[in-house]
Design an enzyme around this catalytic site. Sequence first.
Site, PDB file in Angstrom:
ATOM      1  N   LEU A 155      12.510  22.861 -11.807  1.00  0.00           N
ATOM      2  CA  LEU A 155      13.740  23.653 -11.993  1.00  0.00           C
ATOM      3  C   LEU A 155      13.756  24.772 -10.943  1.00  0.00           C
ATOM      4  CD1 LEU A 155      16.183  23.623 -14.018  1.00  0.00           C
ATOM      5  CD2 LEU A 155      15.125  25.619 -15.069  1.00  0.00           C
ATOM      6  N   ARG A 157      15.821  25.839  -7.043  1.00  0.00           N
ATOM      7  CA  ARG A 157      17.215  26.120  -6.675  1.00  0.00           C
ATOM      8  C   ARG A 157      18.101  24.908  -6.887  1.00  0.00           C
ATOM      9  NH1 ARG A 157      15.236  29.662  -1.772  1.00  0.00           N
ATOM     10  NH2 ARG A 157      14.076  27.760  -1.409  1.00  0.00           N
ATOM     11  N   ILE A 158      17.613  23.726  -6.475  1.00  0.00           N
ATOM     12  CA  ILE A 158      18.423  22.511  -6.634  1.00  0.00           C
ATOM     13  C   ILE A 158      18.430  22.071  -8.100  1.00  0.00           C
ATOM     14  CG2 ILE A 158      18.558  20.061  -6.031  1.00  0.00           C
ATOM     15  CD1 ILE A 158      17.449  20.898  -3.220  1.00  0.00           C
ATOM     16  N   ILE A 233      15.714  12.714  -6.083  1.00  0.00           N
ATOM     17  CA  ILE A 233      16.387  13.251  -4.888  1.00  0.00           C
ATOM     18  C   ILE A 233      15.448  14.217  -4.165  1.00  0.00           C
ATOM     19  CG2 ILE A 233      18.812  12.953  -5.503  1.00  0.00           C
ATOM     20  CD1 ILE A 233      16.908  16.184  -6.209  1.00  0.00           C
ATOM     21  N   ARG A 235      11.316  13.854  -2.998  1.00  0.00           N
ATOM     22  CA  ARG A 235      10.552  13.157  -1.968  1.00  0.00           C
ATOM     23  C   ARG A 235       9.952  11.902  -2.595  1.00  0.00           C
ATOM     24  NH1 ARG A 235      13.001  15.699   1.253  1.00  0.00           N
ATOM     25  NH2 ARG A 235      12.196  17.241   2.713  1.00  0.00           N
ATOM     26  N   GLU A 264       9.818   6.307   4.443  1.00  0.00           N
ATOM     27  CA  GLU A 264      11.164   6.137   5.007  1.00  0.00           C
ATOM     28  C   GLU A 264      11.077   5.933   6.520  1.00  0.00           C
ATOM     29  OE1 GLU A 264      13.249   9.620   3.773  1.00  0.00           O
ATOM     30  OE2 GLU A 264      12.883   9.204   1.674  1.00  0.00           O
ATOM     31  N   HIS A 282      18.312   8.331   1.913  1.00  0.00           N
ATOM     32  CA  HIS A 282      18.039   9.772   2.049  1.00  0.00           C
ATOM     33  C   HIS A 282      19.268  10.522   2.589  1.00  0.00           C
ATOM     34  CE1 HIS A 282      14.593  12.875   2.696  1.00  0.00           C
ATOM     35  NE2 HIS A 282      15.735  13.478   2.386  1.00  0.00           N
ATOM     36  N   VAL A 283      20.315  10.516   1.777  1.00  0.00           N
ATOM     37  CA  VAL A 283      21.591  11.101   2.214  1.00  0.00           C
ATOM     38  C   VAL A 283      22.065  12.247   1.320  1.00  0.00           C
ATOM     39  CG1 VAL A 283      22.458   9.048   3.400  1.00  0.00           C
ATOM     40  CG2 VAL A 283      22.833   9.274   0.930  1.00  0.00           C
TER      41      VAL A 283
END
Length: 316
Positions: A155, A157-158, A233, A235, A264, A282-283
């Site tokens: 938990l 910033r994102i 979202i 790694r 990747e 990875h967008v």
Amino acid sequence: MSNTTRPRILQRGRLLPQLESALAAEFDVHLLDAEQDNTAWLAEHGHTFVALTSSARYGADRALIDALPNLRVISSFGVGYETIDVAHARERGIQIGYTPDVLNDCVADTAFGLLMDAARRFSASDRFVRRGEWLAGQYPLTTRISGKKLGILGLGRIGRVIARRASGFDMEVRYHNRRALPDAPFAYEPTLHGLARWADFLVVASAGGAETRKLVDAGVLEALGPKGFLINISRGSVVDEAALLDALREGRIAGAGLDVFEREPQVPEAFFALDNAVLLPHVASATHETRQAMADLVFENLRSFFAEGHVKVAVP
Ligand code: DGY
């Protein structure tokens, strides 16, 4: 031809064209990737650079930092910095700028896009229509999202923006971090297993790097269970990819939405046959608006360093 009156910057990896133009207008930039033999070229020219631009993807390892004896600042495109040897740069007194916050919204949007797609099978049912299979019968029922339980690993910033999105879906949110956050308005689960057991959807939003490597292992997936969905979202390194593949193949979790992978752009082919996995290249932050904001920050970090002696947003 080098211009000795302007700070000399080494560029590692290509950047947005508009950022490359802005940098070239203000600094003396050299693209490392243009050289055939990086090591030999750096041995001869490395001492001429005072700044390095890089990205979450390419980073700056000890060898690159050591090849730049006069390096004073690194400006990295991205919020992740596990590919930068931060400790070594610090020992050398090198400042490191990066681009957090400006991408929170788009990454959170992507987390929810993946969550919805994994549960409601939009991509899979799109393929069903394109294959002409609708003519032969209805698409199978899928899983409701609204009102369900959302577990967030990380938990930060994102993660907080993902939690905010969840309120629009009337979802209950809990989280797991190394420590409980006194200001967080969500229940803290002291173990990741506990969070996975509780959640209908487990979203991985923690940082990458050694400390979080394979945190989501076979046991966590087992706890998530055959009705649970995993969304990543963050790694690829945070999830044990082989264990995830097994769990998806054997129906031990219901599905997954993945923007990131261990190696990747290599994605294990075994994923391609799985209709219960949504795979993105990875967008999460890759919108015009957000990538421009990240590019602006890469530039501002350098400009601020050379004008005021410190980057605008430094790696903590
Ligand atoms: C980041 O900013 O770290 C994203 O993953 C894009 O690379």
